[in-house]
Design a protein around this motif. Structure first.
Motif, PDB file in Angstrom:
ATOM      1  N   GLU A   1       5.643   4.426   1.420  1.00  0.00           N
ATOM      2  CA  GLU A   1       5.202   2.787   0.602  1.00  0.00           C
ATOM      3  C   GLU A   1       4.498   3.035   2.920  1.00  0.00           C
ATOM      4  O   GLU A   1       5.695   2.935   3.421  1.00  0.00           O
ATOM      5  CB  GLU A   1       6.125   2.495  -0.063  1.00  0.00           C
ATOM      6  CG  GLU A   1       5.760   1.862  -1.106  1.00  0.00           C
ATOM      7  CD  GLU A   1       7.248   0.974  -1.098  1.00  0.00           C
ATOM      8  OE1 GLU A   1       6.087   0.156  -1.189  1.00  0.00           O
ATOM      9  OE2 GLU A   1       8.051   1.510  -1.670  1.00  0.00           O
ATOM     10  N   PHE A   2       3.853   1.878   2.526  1.00  0.00           N
ATOM     11  CA  PHE A   2       3.562   0.961   4.507  1.00  0.00           C
ATOM     12  C   PHE A   2       3.216  -0.386   4.130  1.00  0.00           C
ATOM     13  O   PHE A   2       3.408  -1.374   2.783  1.00  0.00           O
ATOM     14  CB  PHE A   2       2.398   1.454   4.062  1.00  0.00           C
ATOM     15  CG  PHE A   2       1.904   2.824   5.518  1.00  0.00           C
ATOM     16  CD1 PHE A   2       1.627   3.068   6.578  1.00  0.00           C
ATOM     17  CD2 PHE A   2       1.557   4.007   3.907  1.00  0.00           C
ATOM     18  CE1 PHE A   2       2.284   4.241   6.723  1.00  0.00           C
ATOM     19  CE2 PHE A   2       1.644   5.243   4.253  1.00  0.00           C
ATOM     20  CZ  PHE A   2       1.837   5.423   5.956  1.00  0.00           C
ATOM     21  N   ASP A   3       4.141  -1.202   5.289  1.00  0.00           N
ATOM     22  CA  ASP A   3       4.209  -2.723   4.666  1.00  0.00           C
ATOM     23  C   ASP A   3       2.398  -3.548   5.121  1.00  0.00           C
ATOM     24  O   ASP A   3       1.751  -2.580   5.388  1.00  0.00           O
ATOM     25  CB  ASP A   3       4.867  -3.235   5.945  1.00  0.00           C
ATOM     26  CG  ASP A   3       4.433  -2.785   7.106  1.00  0.00           C
ATOM     27  OD1 ASP A   3       3.072  -2.086   7.492  1.00  0.00           O
ATOM     28  OD2 ASP A   3       4.668  -3.198   8.320  1.00  0.00           O
ATOM     29  N   ASP A   4       2.465  -4.866   5.334  1.00  0.00           N
ATOM     30  CA  ASP A   4       1.022  -5.380   5.548  1.00  0.00           C
ATOM     31  C   ASP A   4       0.462  -5.001   6.335  1.00  0.00           C
ATOM     32  O   ASP A   4      -0.874  -5.347   6.903  1.00  0.00           O
ATOM     33  CB  ASP A   4       1.295  -7.025   4.995  1.00  0.00           C
ATOM     34  CG  ASP A   4       1.269  -7.123   3.874  1.00  0.00           C
ATOM     35  OD1 ASP A   4       1.546  -6.153   2.389  1.00  0.00           O
ATOM     36  OD2 ASP A   4       2.108  -8.088   3.404  1.00  0.00           O
ATOM     37  N   ASP A   5       1.328  -4.793   7.365  1.00  0.00           N
ATOM     38  CA  ASP A   5       0.681  -3.669   9.222  1.00  0.00           C
ATOM     39  C   ASP A   5       0.706  -2.466   8.993  1.00  0.00           C
ATOM     40  O   ASP A   5       0.378  -2.300   9.797  1.00  0.00           O
ATOM     41  CB  ASP A   5       1.406  -4.191  10.193  1.00  0.00           C
ATOM     42  CG  ASP A   5       2.151  -5.845  10.249  1.00  0.00           C
ATOM     43  OD1 ASP A   5       0.532  -6.800  10.172  1.00  0.00           O
ATOM     44  OD2 ASP A   5       3.172  -6.265  10.106  1.00  0.00           O
ATOM     45  N   GLY A   6       0.947  -2.197   7.830  1.00  0.00           N
ATOM     46  CA  GLY A   6       0.350  -0.985   7.981  1.00  0.00           C
ATOM     47  C   GLY A   6       1.448   0.157   8.972  1.00  0.00           C
ATOM     48  O   GLY A   6       0.617   1.803   9.428  1.00  0.00           O
ATOM     49  N   HIS A   7       2.789  -0.464   8.599  1.00  0.00           N
ATOM     50  CA  HIS A   7       3.538   0.650   9.813  1.00  0.00           C
ATOM     51  C   HIS A   7       4.586   1.318   8.443  1.00  0.00           C
ATOM     52  O   HIS A   7       4.478   0.291   7.443  1.00  0.00           O
ATOM     53  CB  HIS A   7       4.491  -0.423  10.137  1.00  0.00           C
ATOM     54  CG  HIS A   7       3.676  -0.804  11.690  1.00  0.00           C
ATOM     55  ND1 HIS A   7       4.676  -0.593  12.867  1.00  0.00           N
ATOM     56  CD2 HIS A   7       3.089  -1.334  12.070  1.00  0.00           C
ATOM     57  CE1 HIS A   7       3.569  -0.654  13.784  1.00  0.00           C
ATOM     58  NE2 HIS A   7       2.301  -1.727  13.425  1.00  0.00           N
TER      59      HIS A   7
ATOM     60  N   PRO B   1       0.462  -1.317   0.075  1.00  0.00           N
ATOM     61  CA  PRO B   1       0.256  -0.151  -0.112  1.00  0.00           C
ATOM     62  C   PRO B   1       0.667   0.955  -0.302  1.00  0.00           C
ATOM     63  O   PRO B   1       2.380   1.279   1.122  1.00  0.00           O
ATOM     64  CB  PRO B   1      -0.810  -0.374   1.875  1.00  0.00           C
ATOM     65  CG  PRO B   1      -0.280  -1.933   2.052  1.00  0.00           C
ATOM     66  CD  PRO B   1       0.719  -1.942   1.323  1.00  0.00           C
ATOM     67  N   VAL B   2       1.213   2.345  -1.183  1.00  0.00           N
ATOM     68  CA  VAL B   2       1.017   3.424  -0.800  1.00  0.00           C
ATOM     69  C   VAL B   2      -0.034   4.372  -0.440  1.00  0.00           C
ATOM     70  O   VAL B   2      -0.528   4.252  -1.254  1.00  0.00           O
ATOM     71  CB  VAL B   2       1.748   4.151  -1.913  1.00  0.00           C
ATOM     72  CG1 VAL B   2       2.281   5.116  -2.514  1.00  0.00           C
ATOM     73  CG2 VAL B   2       2.661   2.967  -2.874  1.00  0.00           C
ATOM     74  N   ARG B   3       0.333   5.650   0.404  1.00  0.00           N
ATOM     75  CA  ARG B   3      -0.416   6.519   0.055  1.00  0.00           C
ATOM     76  C   ARG B   3      -0.270   8.166   0.471  1.00  0.00           C
ATOM     77  O   ARG B   3       2.003   8.253   0.882  1.00  0.00           O
ATOM     78  CB  ARG B   3      -0.855   6.085   2.384  1.00  0.00           C
ATOM     79  CG  ARG B   3      -2.119   5.646   1.953  1.00  0.00           C
ATOM     80  CD  ARG B   3      -2.953   5.642   3.418  1.00  0.00           C
ATOM     81  NE  ARG B   3      -2.164   6.501   5.237  1.00  0.00           N
ATOM     82  CZ  ARG B   3      -1.961   5.369   5.805  1.00  0.00           C
ATOM     83  NH1 ARG B   3      -2.629   4.031   5.159  1.00  0.00           N
ATOM     84  NH2 ARG B   3      -1.615   5.776   6.759  1.00  0.00           N
ATOM     85  N   GLU B   4      -0.432   9.252  -0.202  1.00  0.00           N
ATOM     86  CA  GLU B   4       0.228  10.158   0.306  1.00  0.00           C
ATOM     87  C   GLU B   4       0.104  11.087   1.947  1.00  0.00           C
ATOM     88  O   GLU B   4      -0.687  11.194   2.196  1.00  0.00           O
ATOM     89  CB  GLU B   4      -0.545  11.045  -0.950  1.00  0.00           C
ATOM     90  CG  GLU B   4       0.182  12.450  -1.092  1.00  0.00           C
ATOM     91  CD  GLU B   4      -0.554  13.311  -2.400  1.00  0.00           C
ATOM     92  OE1 GLU B   4      -0.776  12.509  -2.926  1.00  0.00           O
ATOM     93  OE2 GLU B   4      -0.683  14.408  -1.531  1.00  0.00           O
ATOM     94  N   ILE B   5       0.823  11.633   2.534  1.00  0.00           N
ATOM     95  CA  ILE B   5       1.013  12.753   3.409  1.00  0.00           C
ATOM     96  C   ILE B   5       1.785  13.541   3.214  1.00  0.00           C
ATOM     97  O   ILE B   5       2.885  13.444   2.657  1.00  0.00           O
ATOM     98  CB  ILE B   5       1.261  11.416   4.531  1.00  0.00           C
ATOM     99  CG1 ILE B   5       0.770  10.150   5.052  1.00  0.00           C
ATOM    100  CG2 ILE B   5       2.042  12.227   6.056  1.00  0.00           C
ATOM    101  CD1 ILE B   5       1.383   9.220   5.688  1.00  0.00           C
ATOM    102  N   LEU B   6       1.704  14.681   3.129  1.00  0.00           N
ATOM    103  CA  LEU B   6       2.123  15.504   3.192  1.00  0.00           C
ATOM    104  C   LEU B   6       2.716  15.996   1.922  1.00  0.00           C
ATOM    105  O   LEU B   6       3.803  16.487   1.941  1.00  0.00           O
ATOM    106  CB  LEU B   6       2.903  16.325   4.202  1.00  0.00           C
ATOM    107  CG  LEU B   6       2.389  15.983   5.931  1.00  0.00           C
ATOM    108  CD1 LEU B   6       4.004  16.449   6.906  1.00  0.00           C
ATOM    109  CD2 LEU B   6       1.931  17.019   6.155  1.00  0.00           C
ATOM    110  N   GLY B   7       1.877  15.721   0.462  1.00  0.00           N
ATOM    111  CA  GLY B   7       2.746  16.451  -0.343  1.00  0.00           C
ATOM    112  C   GLY B   7       3.200  15.088  -0.497  1.00  0.00           C
ATOM    113  O   GLY B   7       4.016  15.158  -2.306  1.00  0.00           O
ATOM    114  N   LYS B   8       3.352  13.864   0.165  1.00  0.00           N
ATOM    115  CA  LYS B   8       4.711  12.915   0.014  1.00  0.00           C
ATOM    116  C   LYS B   8       3.942  11.067  -0.533  1.00  0.00           C
ATOM    117  O   LYS B   8       3.302  11.209   0.595  1.00  0.00           O
ATOM    118  CB  LYS B   8       5.689  13.209   0.386  1.00  0.00           C
ATOM    119  CG  LYS B   8       6.904  12.220  -0.042  1.00  0.00           C
ATOM    120  CD  LYS B   8       7.730  12.847   1.649  1.00  0.00           C
ATOM    121  CE  LYS B   8       9.625  11.809   0.735  1.00  0.00           C
ATOM    122  NZ  LYS B   8      10.823  11.170   1.929  1.00  0.00           N
TER     123      LYS B   8
END
Lengths: 105, 409
Positions: free
Chosen positions: A12-18, A2-9
């Motif tokens: 990448e996150f792992d399967d546990d959401g870390h 999973p990839v998410r945008e945070i503060l415009g960047k």
């Protein structure tokens, strides 16, 4: 992954959401991650725990367990649960940009 | 003479002793095993004692029945291991030098970790069933109990045999039904985990069993203290669960000798390579069974699968080779579910428990993640296998590595 945008960047996150990459972390990102965990503001006490966790991780390569936090971070168990409700070790690791502690099965 | 010392003569240590005894030449090797207790307990049997299915006599035998001749047996407490000096110091200051050390000192409960747990209600309304004393005291209590709120509780992970608390809940449902007072017994299952079990698919299926049997699940509960006056457990975030009888699994810890040796983590479990089973940082120390810090279940089946791997790696290392066998975290557990039925799960580090047939693909006779009578017979039969095959290091017809054959994704 999973990839998410945070503060415009894009982050990448792992399967546990870390966080996948430790280097993506900074204090501003931590504040955003805390909000996602339902912690609106990070106080000095939160930072004490977060900084301790990051130091420990650099030393031994694993995020500390709740037991170790209580013993060594200077914050007792009761307060840890107030600062990081439900699961302090896991939640603080997440905000500190560290992988899930190995002891958390 | 080369010296092998094994610390601990429980399931893991005894099994390993017998396997190695058959392979090592006693003209070249001296083998010593150390334990503080003369009695071997069949620990899976403790679960049945509170419900009057087994009694004390059904679960004990002298340890010496399982030691082969020509092995030095020392009944003593261990004071400490001095790994840098390759020696063990016993409680009476006797020193045992070794060339190779196998640590199988297990895990045990420590109710003193939680405020109020081992207090005035201990063995009156608060019980464990992970010791022979606790299991027997609870059996006596249940015999005359007329009902109320039964709270089954896990303090913190990891615990020995993570399915045992669930089995206890299922058997309690059956036992009080047989006694005709199930409608008067309110059963709650309180756990620090987000669900009924550690692995998601099994957790969902086992959670359904709890619901079907009218056992209420309270997840994410991290206990802070036991309130003896008001008979309730209280979590760190101030959630309260009242009880008439509390059956708790206290904190599980490794042996105090590990702590004295400076070799353990916060819970006295020994950092161990998850594949080779060697103690981290040492090339002549192996760790087996519950004493490790591995992310596998603490259970006899796991110790058994590990013992096959440890055996191969031990043979490599004593001949100067690198350890070649890799443990995969394989566990296999019969879950007694009450009314003469059982559930079987089989899993490892990477693969969670899946449905299917075991051990023969498509045939069984056992069914994975399903409740059947045959699974129950497997569990009943296991005690005989344990005493007669497992402890003596005789091969069982189950692979030490997990197999995907017969499993449905």
């Amino acid at each position: 992954m999973p990839v998410r945008e945070i503060l415009g960047k894009m982050i990448e996150f792992d399967d546990d959401g870390h966080l996948k990459n430790l280097n993506d972390w900074n204090e501003e990102i931590a504040k955003e991650l805390a909000k996602e965990e339902g912690i609106p503001e990070l106080t000095d006490r939160h930072w004490l725990v977060i900084n301790y966790m990051r130091q420990e991780f650099q030393k031994i390569g694993d995020a500390p367990s709740i037991r170790k936090l209580t013993k060594e971070s200077g914050v007792d168990t009761k307060e840890l649960y107030q600062l990081f409700p439900k699961g302090p070790a896991k939640k603080a690791a997440k905000i500190a940009g560290l992988p899930k502690p190995k002891g958390c099965i | 003479m080369r010296k092998l010392v094994i610390l601990g003569a429980g399931t893991a240590g005894t099994m390993m002793l017998n396997k190695l005894y058959n392979a090592l030449d006693l003209n070249e090797w001296s083998i010593t095993i150390v334990d503080k207790d003369e009695t071997h307990y069949y620990q899976p049997g403790f679960l049945f004692i509170p419900f009057g299915i087994y009694n004390r006599r059904d679960v004990i035998k002298p340890k010496r029945d399982f030691f082969p001749p020509g092995v030095e047996v020392i009944m003593s407490e261990i004071d400490r291991i001095e790994p840098d000096k390759n020696r063990v110091v016993l409680a009476n200051n006797r020193v045992l030098p070794y060339d190779y050390l196998i640590i199988a000192t297990g895990s045990r409960i420590d109710p003193s970790e939680i405020e109020g747990m081992k207090d005035k209600l201990w063995y009156k309304n608060v019980f464990d069933f992970y010791t022979i004393e606790g299991a027997c005291a609870l059996g006596n209590f249940f015999k005359h109990w007329e009902g109320g709120k039964l709270v089954i509780h896990i303090t913190e992970m990891p615990i020995k045999c993570p399915v045992a608390p669930l089995e206890f809940a299922f058997l309690a449902d059956w036992y009080f039904t047989e006694r005709g007072i199930r409608d008067k017994v309110d059963i709650h299952f309180v756990t620090p985990l987000p669900g009924a079990f550690t692995k998601p698919r099994a957790s969902a299926i086992l959670g359904d069993f709890l619901e079907k049997k009218n056992i209420k699940l309270i997840p994410d509960f991290n206990i802070a203290r036991v309130d003896n006056d008001e008979k309730k457990i209280v979590s760190w975030d101030e959630i309260e669960v009242p009880f008439d009888v509390l059956v708790t699994i206290p904190t599980n810890k490794g042996d105090e000798a590990i702590k004295r040796s400076g070799m353990g983590d916060e819970l006295n479990f020994i950092p161990t390579d998850k594949h080779t089973l060697m103690a981290e940082g040492f090339d002549n120390i192996f760790v087996l069974g519950d004493a490790t810090n591995l992310p596998s279940s603490k259970a006899g089946s796991v110790a058994h699968f590990q013992s096959d791997i440890l055996f191969e790696n031990f043979m490599d290392v004593i001949d100067g080779r690198k350890p070649s066998a890799k443990f995969d975290g394989h566990a296999n557990c019969f879950i007694e579910s009450g009314f003469g039925k059982g559930i079987l799960i089989d899993f490892n580090y990477d693969t969670e428990p899946l449905p299917g047939k075991f051990p023969l693909p498509g045939i069984g006779p056992f069914s994975l993640l399903e409740e059947t009578k045959m699974n129950h017979y497997g569990k009943v039969m296991f005690r005989w296998m344990y005493w007669n095959f497992l402890l003596k290091g005789v091969e069982l017809p189950i692979e030490s590595h997990m197999s995907m054959a017969g499993k449905r994704l």
